[in-house]
Motif scaffolding. Structure first.
Motif, PDB file in Angstrom:
ATOM      1  N   GLU A 196      23.518  30.528  12.334  1.00  0.00           N
ATOM      2  CA  GLU A 196      24.609  30.012  13.164  1.00  0.00           C
ATOM      3  C   GLU A 196      25.875  29.690  12.389  1.00  0.00           C
ATOM      4  OE1 GLU A 196      21.023  29.658  15.656  1.00  0.00           O
ATOM      5  OE2 GLU A 196      21.485  29.385  13.535  1.00  0.00           O
ATOM      6  N   GLY A 244      19.700  26.636  13.928  1.00  0.00           N
ATOM      7  CA  GLY A 244      19.208  26.551  15.291  1.00  0.00           C
ATOM      8  C   GLY A 244      18.661  25.184  15.657  1.00  0.00           C
ATOM      9  N   ALA A 245      18.792  24.839  16.941  1.00  0.00           N
ATOM     10  CA  ALA A 245      18.256  23.566  17.434  1.00  0.00           C
ATOM     11  C   ALA A 245      16.744  23.505  17.264  1.00  0.00           C
ATOM     12  CB  ALA A 245      18.625  23.385  18.900  1.00  0.00           C
ATOM     13  N   TRP A 246      16.087  24.665  17.176  1.00  0.00           N
ATOM     14  CA  TRP A 246      14.630  24.688  17.026  1.00  0.00           C
ATOM     15  C   TRP A 246      14.193  24.013  15.731  1.00  0.00           C
ATOM     16  CZ3 TRP A 246      12.252  26.836  12.830  1.00  0.00           C
ATOM     17  CH2 TRP A 246      12.997  27.719  12.042  1.00  0.00           C
ATOM     18  N   LYS A 249      13.957  20.365  16.495  1.00  0.00           N
ATOM     19  CA  LYS A 249      12.826  20.189  17.403  1.00  0.00           C
ATOM     20  C   LYS A 249      11.498  20.250  16.653  1.00  0.00           C
ATOM     21  CE  LYS A 249      10.759  21.959  21.671  1.00  0.00           C
ATOM     22  NZ  LYS A 249      10.873  22.966  22.762  1.00  0.00           N
ATOM     23  N   ASP A 250      11.379  21.220  15.742  1.00  0.00           N
ATOM     24  CA  ASP A 250      10.130  21.341  14.976  1.00  0.00           C
ATOM     25  C   ASP A 250       9.975  20.188  13.995  1.00  0.00           C
ATOM     26  OD1 ASP A 250       7.777  22.917  14.693  1.00  0.00           O
ATOM     27  OD2 ASP A 250       8.491  23.595  12.738  1.00  0.00           O
ATOM     28  N   ASN A 273      23.487  21.219  25.523  1.00  0.00           N
ATOM     29  CA  ASN A 273      22.477  22.265  25.334  1.00  0.00           C
ATOM     30  C   ASN A 273      21.746  22.066  24.015  1.00  0.00           C
ATOM     31  OD1 ASN A 273      23.050  23.522  27.755  1.00  0.00           O
ATOM     32  ND2 ASN A 273      24.482  24.993  26.853  1.00  0.00           N
ATOM     33  N   TRP A 274      22.519  21.742  22.961  1.00  0.00           N
ATOM     34  CA  TRP A 274      21.869  21.483  21.674  1.00  0.00           C
ATOM     35  C   TRP A 274      20.951  20.268  21.766  1.00  0.00           C
ATOM     36  CZ3 TRP A 274      21.331  17.469  18.348  1.00  0.00           C
ATOM     37  CH2 TRP A 274      20.738  17.765  17.123  1.00  0.00           C
ATOM     38  N   TYR A 276      19.379  18.974  24.366  1.00  0.00           N
ATOM     39  CA  TYR A 276      18.164  19.241  25.128  1.00  0.00           C
ATOM     40  C   TYR A 276      17.230  20.180  24.375  1.00  0.00           C
ATOM     41  CZ  TYR A 276      20.699  17.103  29.017  1.00  0.00           C
ATOM     42  OH  TYR A 276      21.390  16.232  29.818  1.00  0.00           O
ATOM     43  N   ASP A 277      17.802  21.160  23.672  1.00  0.00           N
ATOM     44  CA  ASP A 277      16.972  22.113  22.935  1.00  0.00           C
ATOM     45  C   ASP A 277      16.321  21.484  21.712  1.00  0.00           C
ATOM     46  OD1 ASP A 277      17.596  24.080  24.752  1.00  0.00           O
ATOM     47  OD2 ASP A 277      19.125  25.040  23.487  1.00  0.00           O
ATOM     48  N   SER A 278      16.982  20.517  21.112  1.00  0.00           N
ATOM     49  CA  SER A 278      16.467  19.899  19.882  1.00  0.00           C
ATOM     50  C   SER A 278      15.594  18.684  20.147  1.00  0.00           C
ATOM     51  CB  SER A 278      17.633  19.485  18.986  1.00  0.00           C
ATOM     52  OG  SER A 278      18.363  18.414  19.585  1.00  0.00           O
ATOM     53  N   LYS A 320      21.780  10.621  26.037  1.00  0.00           N
ATOM     54  CA  LYS A 320      21.911  11.558  24.928  1.00  0.00           C
ATOM     55  C   LYS A 320      23.139  11.263  24.069  1.00  0.00           C
ATOM     56  CE  LYS A 320      18.439  14.468  25.159  1.00  0.00           C
ATOM     57  NZ  LYS A 320      17.493  14.590  24.012  1.00  0.00           N
TER      58      LYS A 320
END
Length: 476
Positions: A196, A244-246, A249-250, A273-274, A276-278, A320
């Motif tokens: 990104e 990435g937001a993943w 999250k991970d 969006n970031w 919620y995704d993260s 948030k």
């Protein structure tokens, strides 16, 4: 009937003592000190929206004294009602003793190995860091680590076949002996050509590479595990637009905890969006810039329009939103008192900047606003009135926080206005909780909801701070 005994000398002394105590308490109230110490009150946890202190600024004093500086201030911050402290990146950076930590070299050197010309980091030794964290925990304060994992810095030159040239991507000499990265761990490589975003020309970590995931977060030997082992409770992720937001999250799936990301943008959709995704919160940069427009340029309608039309994170999803007036990177708001009055009485989770609290602003006024945030500010928001100079909004209350009315006045003269608060405070006496009106001030709210409110001028140099805050009398 029995005989009522006469008061003993001790009883008379006790009554005199009680009268003196009551008189002293009344004098404190008349002086505008409407908040008790935190040790005598309940303050919310970080996870419940408690107030955060950013416990550093850019180029804090070098020499390895900063962890001790923070540690010494923790008792006072506890008394003020701070729920968590955000600390700078703790690992050894490319700049050694001069690094602010955003140029990470050896993630596993927290000030314990001699490299880059120093053992300690700019902030101190690992032992001093651990002592500071332990002190914070003794006071029930959480510690938020600043996580810089978009890039690394300070590696040695090596031949990189993916770019056909030499690159500064050899980290095999790190003194900790852990996370010895090479060119194949950065973009471009056999996994991907880019992600990104890059930062500052530093080698860009490829988070898809299993080696990087293992050492950064996805193992019990990871950097995240190491920070957890010294007591870190929560996470602030730097420059999250760069990966990435993943990843976040991970990270959170492995280690949990409260988290916020620095997604520096004014596109509310992109920020949410970031978030919620993260699974993390996000700094409300759109609100930050609208507050600058409103409070520095007397354009409150622009702020209200953004709020009413979903132009801020806090107006779209307050759970948030992490709100702020300044930080180590940006400090554009000059009229800070109305800005702090706004974020500490509005929705969202507020951050106080170290220099504002310790150096630049009236600490008693900020302490009072923290108390108001923790005891009065709750529930949804309704804007009651606004123009270029004035903003009045009401919080409806939630749980044990009864709600409030905030009146911000940017004008050079005293402001007074009738507003209708509906049924919320109708028939009650409301009290002004900042002391900015010069003493004990109550107002009666008529049964039809109308009440006349007052706000002082905005003239901090002469002791007028441009806001008042109202709620039911007798809270706290």
């Amino acid at each position: 009937m029995g005989v009522v005994p006469a008061l003993s000398q001790g009883g008379m002394e006790m009554r005199r003592y009680t009268r003196v105590l009551i008189l002293l308490m009344a004098l404190f109230l008349l002086a505008g000190l409407y908040y008790p110490s935190a040790s005598a009150a309940k303050y919310s946890e970080l996870e419940q929206g408690g107030v955060i202190m950013q416990a550093f600024y850019w180029d804090v004093p070098a020499g390895g004294i900063w962890w001790d500086t923070i540690r010494q201030k923790i008792p006072e911050w506890y008394d003020a009602g701070i729920s968590a402290i955000w600390i700078p990146p703790a690992s050894k950076g490319m700049g050694g003793a001069y690094s602010m930590g955003y140029d990470p070299y050896d993630y596993f050197d927290l000030g314990e190995f001699y490299q880059k010309g120093t053992v300690e980091t700019r902030f101190g030794s690992k032992e001093e860091l651990v002592n500071m964290i332990s002190t914070a925990h003794r006071y029930g304060i959480k510690v938020i680590a600043d996580i810089v994992i978009n890039h690394r810095a300070g590696g040695d030159l090596e031949w990189n076949p993916y770019v056909g040239d030499y690159t500064w991507t050899d980290f095999s000499q790190v003194a900790s002996g852990k996370y010895k990265a090479h060119y194949m761990d950065f973009h471009p490589n056999n996994y991907s050509t880019s992600d990104e975003g890059t930062f500052g020309g530093f080698p860009d970590i490829d988070h898809l590479v299993p080696f990087n995931k293992y050492w950064l977060w996805a193992s019990d030997e990871s950097y995240a595990a190491y920070l957890r082992s010294i007591g870190v409770d929560a996470w602030r992720f730097d420059y999250v637009k760069g990966y990435g937001a993943w990843v976040v999250k991970d990270w959170l799936s492995w280690w949990g905890g409260w988290a916020v990301g620095e997604y520096w943008d004014t596109d509310v959709n992109a920020l949410l969006n970031w978030a919620y995704d993260s699974g993390a919160k996000v700094f409300d940069f759109p609100l930050y810039y609208k507050m600058d427009e409103a409070f520095d340029n007397k354009n409150i309608p622009a702020l209200v329009y953004a709020i009413q039309n979903g132009g801020t994170v806090v107006s779209r999803d307050p759970f948030k939103a992490v709100t702020f007036v300044a930080n180590h990177d940006t400090n554009i708001i000059w009229n800070k008192y109305p800005a702090y009055a706004f974020i500490l009485t509005y929705e969202g989770q507020p951050v106080i900047f170290y220099r504002d609290y310790e150096e630049w602003l009236n600490k008693d006024k900020l302490n009072n606003l923290i108390w108001i945030h923790e005891h009065l500010a709750g529930g949804s928001t309704k804007i009651l009135y606004y123009d270029d100079d004035e903003l009045i909004f009401m919080r409806e209350g939630y749980g044990d926080r009864p709600g409030l009315i905030t009146y911000i006045n940017l004008g050079s003269g005293w402001a007074e206005r009738w507003v209708n608060v509906g049924s919320k405070f109708a028939g009650y006496t409301i009290h002004e909780y900042t002391g900015n009106l010069g003493g004990w001030v109550d107002r009666y709210v008529y049964y039809n909801g109308w009440v006349k409110l007052t706000a002082p001028p905005h003239d901090p140099a002469n002791g007028y701070y441009g806001y008042s805050v109202w709620s039911y009398a007798g809270v706290g």
